[in-house]
Design a protein around this motif. Structure first.
Motif, PDB file in Angstrom:
ATOM      1  N   GLY A  92       0.833  -1.200   0.000  1.00  0.00           N
ATOM      2  CA  GLY A  92       0.000   0.000   0.000  1.00  0.00           C
ATOM      3  C   GLY A  92       0.860   1.237   0.000  1.00  0.00           C
ATOM      4  N   PRO A  93       0.243   2.394   0.170  1.00  0.00           N
ATOM      5  CA  PRO A  93       0.989   3.651   0.116  1.00  0.00           C
ATOM      6  C   PRO A  93       1.902   3.848   1.325  1.00  0.00           C
ATOM      7  CG  PRO A  93      -1.308   4.065   0.680  1.00  0.00           C
ATOM      8  CD  PRO A  93      -1.191   2.602   0.382  1.00  0.00           C
ATOM      9  N   GLN A  94       2.954   4.602   1.102  1.00  0.00           N
ATOM     10  CA  GLN A  94       3.876   5.030   2.153  1.00  0.00           C
ATOM     11  C   GLN A  94       3.629   6.517   2.409  1.00  0.00           C
ATOM     12  OE1 GLN A  94       6.062   2.933   3.806  1.00  0.00           O
ATOM     13  NE2 GLN A  94       4.916   1.388   2.678  1.00  0.00           N
ATOM     14  N   ASN A  95       4.350   7.068   3.365  1.00  0.00           N
ATOM     15  CA  ASN A  95       4.208   8.495   3.660  1.00  0.00           C
ATOM     16  C   ASN A  95       4.427   9.346   2.416  1.00  0.00           C
ATOM     17  OD1 ASN A  95       3.445   8.743   6.361  1.00  0.00           O
ATOM     18  ND2 ASN A  95       5.529   8.344   7.061  1.00  0.00           N
ATOM     19  N   ARG A  96       3.580  10.337   2.236  1.00  0.00           N
ATOM     20  CA  ARG A  96       3.620  11.323   1.155  1.00  0.00           C
ATOM     21  C   ARG A  96       3.176  10.767  -0.205  1.00  0.00           C
ATOM     22  NH1 ARG A  96       8.331  13.992  -0.052  1.00  0.00           N
ATOM     23  NH2 ARG A  96       7.124  15.827  -0.546  1.00  0.00           N
ATOM     24  N   ASP A  97       2.910   9.469  -0.331  1.00  0.00           N
ATOM     25  CA  ASP A  97       2.457   8.904  -1.601  1.00  0.00           C
ATOM     26  C   ASP A  97       1.085   9.442  -1.984  1.00  0.00           C
ATOM     27  OD1 ASP A  97       4.637   7.314  -2.147  1.00  0.00           O
ATOM     28  OD2 ASP A  97       3.746   5.473  -1.372  1.00  0.00           O
ATOM     29  N   ILE A  98       0.765   9.263  -3.244  1.00  0.00           N
ATOM     30  CA  ILE A  98      -0.566   9.563  -3.752  1.00  0.00           C
ATOM     31  C   ILE A  98      -1.187   8.226  -4.153  1.00  0.00           C
ATOM     32  CG2 ILE A  98      -1.909  10.782  -5.507  1.00  0.00           C
ATOM     33  CD1 ILE A  98       0.614  12.688  -5.710  1.00  0.00           C
ATOM     34  N   LEU A  99      -2.357   7.926  -3.615  1.00  0.00           N
ATOM     35  CA  LEU A  99      -3.069   6.689  -3.921  1.00  0.00           C
ATOM     36  C   LEU A  99      -4.139   6.991  -4.961  1.00  0.00           C
ATOM     37  CD1 LEU A  99      -3.862   3.686  -3.278  1.00  0.00           C
ATOM     38  CD2 LEU A  99      -5.422   4.644  -1.579  1.00  0.00           C
ATOM     39  N   VAL A 100      -4.100   6.264  -6.073  1.00  0.00           N
ATOM     40  CA  VAL A 100      -5.092   6.412  -7.133  1.00  0.00           C
ATOM     41  C   VAL A 100      -5.799   5.069  -7.281  1.00  0.00           C
ATOM     42  CG1 VAL A 100      -5.467   6.844  -9.592  1.00  0.00           C
ATOM     43  CG2 VAL A 100      -3.724   8.143  -8.357  1.00  0.00           C
ATOM     44  N   VAL A 101      -7.127   5.095  -7.238  1.00  0.00           N
ATOM     45  CA  VAL A 101      -7.911   3.890  -7.492  1.00  0.00           C
ATOM     46  C   VAL A 101      -8.523   4.038  -8.876  1.00  0.00           C
ATOM     47  CG1 VAL A 101      -9.831   2.451  -6.736  1.00  0.00           C
ATOM     48  CG2 VAL A 101      -8.409   3.598  -5.041  1.00  0.00           C
ATOM     49  N   SER A 102      -8.220   3.080  -9.758  1.00  0.00           N
ATOM     50  CA  SER A 102      -8.724   3.104 -11.128  1.00  0.00           C
ATOM     51  C   SER A 102      -9.053   1.668 -11.511  1.00  0.00           C
ATOM     52  CB  SER A 102      -7.651   3.684 -12.055  1.00  0.00           C
ATOM     53  OG  SER A 102      -8.079   3.678 -13.401  1.00  0.00           O
ATOM     54  N   GLN A 103     -10.228   1.439 -12.065  1.00  0.00           N
ATOM     55  CA  GLN A 103     -10.672   0.079 -12.438  1.00  0.00           C
ATOM     56  C   GLN A 103     -10.609  -0.863 -11.226  1.00  0.00           C
ATOM     57  OE1 GLN A 103     -11.835  -1.056 -15.411  1.00  0.00           O
ATOM     58  NE2 GLN A 103     -11.323   0.633 -16.758  1.00  0.00           N
TER      59      GLN A 103
END
Length: 120
Positions: free
Chosen positions: A60-71
């Motif tokens: 999963g994401p780490q600090n400062r990451d941007i998480l995008v959910v697509s499909q």
């Protein structure tokens, strides 16, 4: 103690996933036992055009990451890489020679002939 991870939620304007890429990504994550995992897309220096993509399966994401959910799949992108991939599309091809995950990036001004790197 597990410190809280501080990340942002992005959208498909940053990076969109095609149906073929989502299907392949889901199967890879399932095979690794990470059904809720993500594909990390990073842009690093290197390749014949100066920049190249690095992709890894992560929990999963780490600090400062941007998480995008697509499909219904998760992508994680660090803020620096996000500057280079904004507006991109992640696709997957079973083609024997040029198969695999491919990023179509509107920011790339030059591509090398091998298709593995770009400049922006």
């Amino acid at each position: 103690m597990n410190p809280e991870i501080n990340y942002k939620i992005g959208n498909e304007k940053l990076c969109r996933v095609t149906e073929a890429a989502a299907k392949k990504l889901r199967s890879l994550l399932e095979r690794q036992g990470r059904p809720n995992g993500a594909l990390r897309i990073a842009v690093i220096g290197g390749g014949c055009s100066g920049l190249q993509y690095k992709m890894d399966l992560v929990d999963g994401p780490q600090n400062r990451d941007i998480l995008v959910v697509s499909q219904n799949v998760n992508l994680v992108i660090d803020p620096k890489s996000a500057l280079f991939v904004s507006g991109s599309v992640l696709d997957f091809s079973d083609d024997l020679q040029k198969g695999g995950f491919k990023v179509t990036n509107p920011n790339a001004v030059a591509h090398c002939s091998c298709g593995e790197s770009f400049s922006a």
